[in-house]
Design an enzyme around this catalytic site. Structure first.
Site, PDB file in Angstrom:
ATOM      1  N   GLY A 180      10.161   3.410  -9.443  1.00  0.00           N
ATOM      2  CA  GLY A 180       9.836   2.735 -10.697  1.00  0.00           C
ATOM      3  C   GLY A 180      10.616   1.468 -10.973  1.00  0.00           C
ATOM      4  N   ARG A 238       7.409  -0.343  -5.143  1.00  0.00           N
ATOM      5  CA  ARG A 238       7.138  -1.712  -5.588  1.00  0.00           C
ATOM      6  C   ARG A 238       8.329  -2.645  -5.352  1.00  0.00           C
ATOM      7  NH1 ARG A 238       3.853  -2.474 -10.075  1.00  0.00           N
ATOM      8  NH2 ARG A 238       4.325  -0.295 -10.552  1.00  0.00           N
ATOM      9  N   ARG A 284      -5.206  -4.314 -10.104  1.00  0.00           N
ATOM     10  CA  ARG A 284      -4.188  -4.137 -11.143  1.00  0.00           C
ATOM     11  C   ARG A 284      -4.462  -4.935 -12.437  1.00  0.00           C
ATOM     12  NH1 ARG A 284       0.566  -4.992 -10.942  1.00  0.00           N
ATOM     13  NH2 ARG A 284       1.304  -3.059 -11.851  1.00  0.00           N
ATOM     14  N   TYR A 291      -4.699  -2.362 -15.371  1.00  0.00           N
ATOM     15  CA  TYR A 291      -3.529  -2.302 -16.256  1.00  0.00           C
ATOM     16  C   TYR A 291      -3.358  -3.558 -17.108  1.00  0.00           C
ATOM     17  CZ  TYR A 291      -2.182   0.796 -12.332  1.00  0.00           C
ATOM     18  OH  TYR A 291      -2.151   1.726 -11.330  1.00  0.00           O
ATOM     19  N   CYS A 293     -19.357  -8.436  -9.416  1.00  0.00           N
ATOM     20  CA  CYS A 293     -20.363  -8.481 -10.478  1.00  0.00           C
ATOM     21  C   CYS A 293     -19.842  -7.886 -11.773  1.00  0.00           C
ATOM     22  CB  CYS A 293     -21.584  -7.695 -10.040  1.00  0.00           C
ATOM     23  SG  CYS A 293     -22.195  -8.256  -8.480  1.00  0.00           S
TER      24      CYS A 293
HETATM   25  N1  LLP Z   1       7.836   8.355  -6.555  1.00  0.00           N
HETATM   26  C1  LLP Z   1       6.831   8.951  -7.189  1.00  0.00           C
HETATM   27  C2  LLP Z   1       6.834  10.398  -7.342  1.00  0.00           C
HETATM   28  C3  LLP Z   1       5.784   8.183  -7.715  1.00  0.00           C
HETATM   29  O1  LLP Z   1       4.801   8.784  -8.349  1.00  0.00           O
HETATM   30  C4  LLP Z   1       5.807   6.784  -7.566  1.00  0.00           C
HETATM   31  C5  LLP Z   1       4.730   5.969  -8.101  1.00  0.00           C
HETATM   32  C6  LLP Z   1       6.878   6.195  -6.873  1.00  0.00           C
HETATM   33  C7  LLP Z   1       7.887   7.010  -6.397  1.00  0.00           C
HETATM   34  C8  LLP Z   1       6.982   4.711  -6.629  1.00  0.00           C
HETATM   35  O2  LLP Z   1       7.018   3.977  -7.795  1.00  0.00           O
HETATM   36  P1  LLP Z   1       7.372   2.408  -7.727  1.00  0.00           P
HETATM   37  O3  LLP Z   1       8.819   2.291  -7.304  1.00  0.00           O
HETATM   38  O4  LLP Z   1       6.484   1.790  -6.724  1.00  0.00           O
HETATM   39  O5  LLP Z   1       7.110   1.920  -9.099  1.00  0.00           O
HETATM   40  N2  LLP Z   1      -0.424   2.014  -9.045  1.00  0.00           N
HETATM   41  C9  LLP Z   1       0.488   1.633 -10.101  1.00  0.00           C
HETATM   42  C10 LLP Z   1       1.761   2.361 -10.059  1.00  0.00           C
HETATM   43  C11 LLP Z   1       1.567   3.835  -9.998  1.00  0.00           C
HETATM   44  C12 LLP Z   1       2.684   4.421  -9.290  1.00  0.00           C
HETATM   45  C13 LLP Z   1       2.545   5.869  -9.156  1.00  0.00           C
HETATM   46  N3  LLP Z   1       3.690   6.484  -8.639  1.00  0.00           N
HETATM   47  C14 LLP Z   1       0.664   0.144 -10.146  1.00  0.00           C
HETATM   48  O6  LLP Z   1      -0.068  -0.547  -9.460  1.00  0.00           O
HETATM   49  O7  LLP Z   1       1.490  -0.347 -10.904  1.00  0.00           O
END
Ligand code: LLP
Length: 453
Positions: free
Chosen positions: A260, A305, A350, A354, A381
């Site tokens: 996150g 991310r 995204r 979002y 479209c």
């Molecule tokens: N660990 C778990 C259990 C997770 O569910 C996630 C992301 C991560 C790690 C990695 O999170 P990061 O460091 O990448 O923020 N598709 C969305 C984000 C959803 C992420 C879901 N889980 C977006 O495009 O922002």
């Protein structure tokens, strides 16, 4: 160099065109076509290393071990999994498909975690057969399922229990609520007088000889820019760990604080600094363990991310430019220049999903023209097919211009679709002045190959 939100290898050449790790984007476009996802390998490796070394140093300083898992859902290819491993990271997967990529990259099973709130028998068996280091269980039903399958295979499955702490973070704020109305994890909060679902799950795991309880997992959200949420969640998890020890005599060894970590998407955005956040969390968890009178567990984190997001950009070609007169709320009219590119919501969902904001620039040339208020849109479209809601582009932006969108490395390709039967773009890695294709562009034959007529 150009600076955030671009990857560290991005700069402008003397004639004004953009280059990534020494490769001119015009050459990338000529060789690989557009749209294309371009990945700056050195930037990915630098961020992977930065997270690992920052967390190792900060947690080491308080006497705790730490592992960094790269969250493959952000972008997983065989090469990317290898880079993560070479930089000392483990790999977090969330499906059999992601697990297959990590295994193809020869990441040892013991360094892979498997997530998911609804893993199939086949996924669990594949994980057990690969000897994954941990399966993060998400429900009571799943605990029984993993135990049954482990017994079938004659192995002991290493599991963590995913809990929800009531801390939910994302963006600039975090909120701590009593109950979270979402599908993941087991709540640490109990209905009046009852045992919490999290405690019940942990005790249930301990009853099974086919399961080995490694510890507790908490992921609080994504694109988090304030470390307080991590600290608040860690406190709740460490208390649960102490409560479990009191109940069962078992002080679990591991705590995962999830991913996150937020990044810069727009010029001026300030990403979370891994050193600062690692120090804050390490000092906070050390203090909490001291208060609780427990030893420190081994920690892990799962950034996705923050490792791959800034390393990626998407290269598009402009197809049409259209000034549209818009009525503002105050009654005044203004012009918004709609710039259509050769991709869109199929390669980056995204903004539509979002309302995510991005930054774009014309990258094949310089322009001395004034800037205009522009909206970069795709070729799908739907009027919601927006790539960049609002950005200032040179007024002479025109068909044939190359346009790059910054910080698309995470959740771009991994959430891409074939909407309108568009073939998904390639993932092209750039390093040391050369490019290579990590994932090739899909073709219409690929898509028709699935259609049985
Ligand atoms: N660990 C778990 C259990 C997770 O569910 C996630 C992301 C991560 C790690 C990695 O999170 P990061 O460091 O990448 O923020 N598709 C969305 C984000 C959803 C992420 C879901 N889980 C977006 O495009 O922002």
């Amino acid at each position: 160099m150009t600076g955030a939100p671009w990857s560290t290898g991005v700069g402008r050449l003397p004639d004004g065109a953009l280059a990534v790790a020494g490769v001119d984007v015009r050459d990338l476009a000529a060789e690989h076509g557009t749209p294309a996802y371009v990945l700056d390998e050195a930037d990915f490796r630098m961020r992977a290393r930065a997270y690992r070394t920052a967390f190792e140093a900060a947690f080491g300083a308080v006497g705790a071990g730490v592992d960094v898992y790269y969250a493959g859902k952000a972008l997983l290819t065989v090469a990317v999994a290898r880079w993560a491993r070479e930089e000392g990271l483990r790999v977090d997967t969330a499906s059999s498909g992601e697990l297959a990529v990590a295994l193809r990259a020869e990441v040892p099973g013991a360094e892979i975690g498997l997530h998911g709130n609804n893993k199939s028998d086949a996924e669990i068996l594949r994980a057990l057969d690969a000897g994954v280091g941990r399966i993060i269980v998400d429900s009571l039903v799943e605990i029984e399922r993993v135990a049954r399958l482990a017994a079938e295979r004659g192995v002991v499955a290493p599991v963590m229990v995913r809990v929800t702490t009531g801390v939910h973070a994302g963006g600039h704020e975090y909120i701590a609520t009593a109950h979270e109305d979402q599908k993941f994890g087991l709540s640490v909060n109990a209905a009046d007088g009852a045992e919490s679902p999290a405690m019940a799950a942990l005790l249930q795991v301990l009853k099974h000889p086919e399961l080995r309880l490694l510890g507790i997992h908490s992921h609080i959200g994504s694109q988090i820019l304030d470390p307080d949420g991590f600290e608040a969640a860690a406190r709740v998890v460490l208390r649960l760990r102490a409560d479990l020890a009191e109940r069962s005599g078992e002080l679990v060894d591991e705590v995962d604080l999830g991913g996150g970590y937020g990044i810069a998407y727009l010029p001026g955005d300030v990403a979370l600094d891994p050193e600062r956040v690692a120090k804050d969390i390490a000092q906070s968890v050390a203090g909490v363990c001291q208060e609780l009178g427990t030893s420190l567990p081994r920690f892990s984190i799962e950034p996705g991310r923050a490792i791959v997001g800034p390393a990626g950009l998407t290269l598009y070609t402009v197809g049409t430019v259209k000034p549209v007169t818009v009525s503002a709320d105050d009654g005044a009219d203004f012009t918004r220049t709609y710039v259509s590119v050769d991709g869109g919501m199929s390669d980056n969902i995204r903004p539509a999903l979002y309302g995510a904001a991005y930054h774009a620039e014309v990258v094949g040339r310089t322009s001395a023209a004034e800037t205009v208020l522009a909206r970069v849109v795709g070729k799908h479209c739907e009027s919601g097919d927006i790539v960049v809601h609002e950005v200032r582009l040179p007024a002479d932006v025109r068909a044939g211009d190359l346009l790059a969108v910054a910080a698309t490395g995470a959740y771009g390709r991994s959430m891409a679709s074939n909407y309108n039967m568009l073939p998904r773009p390639p993932v092209v890695a750039v390093a040391g002045g050369a490019s290579r294709v990590l994932v090739r562009r899909e073709t219409e034959d690929d898509l028709l190959g699935l259609d049985q007529g």
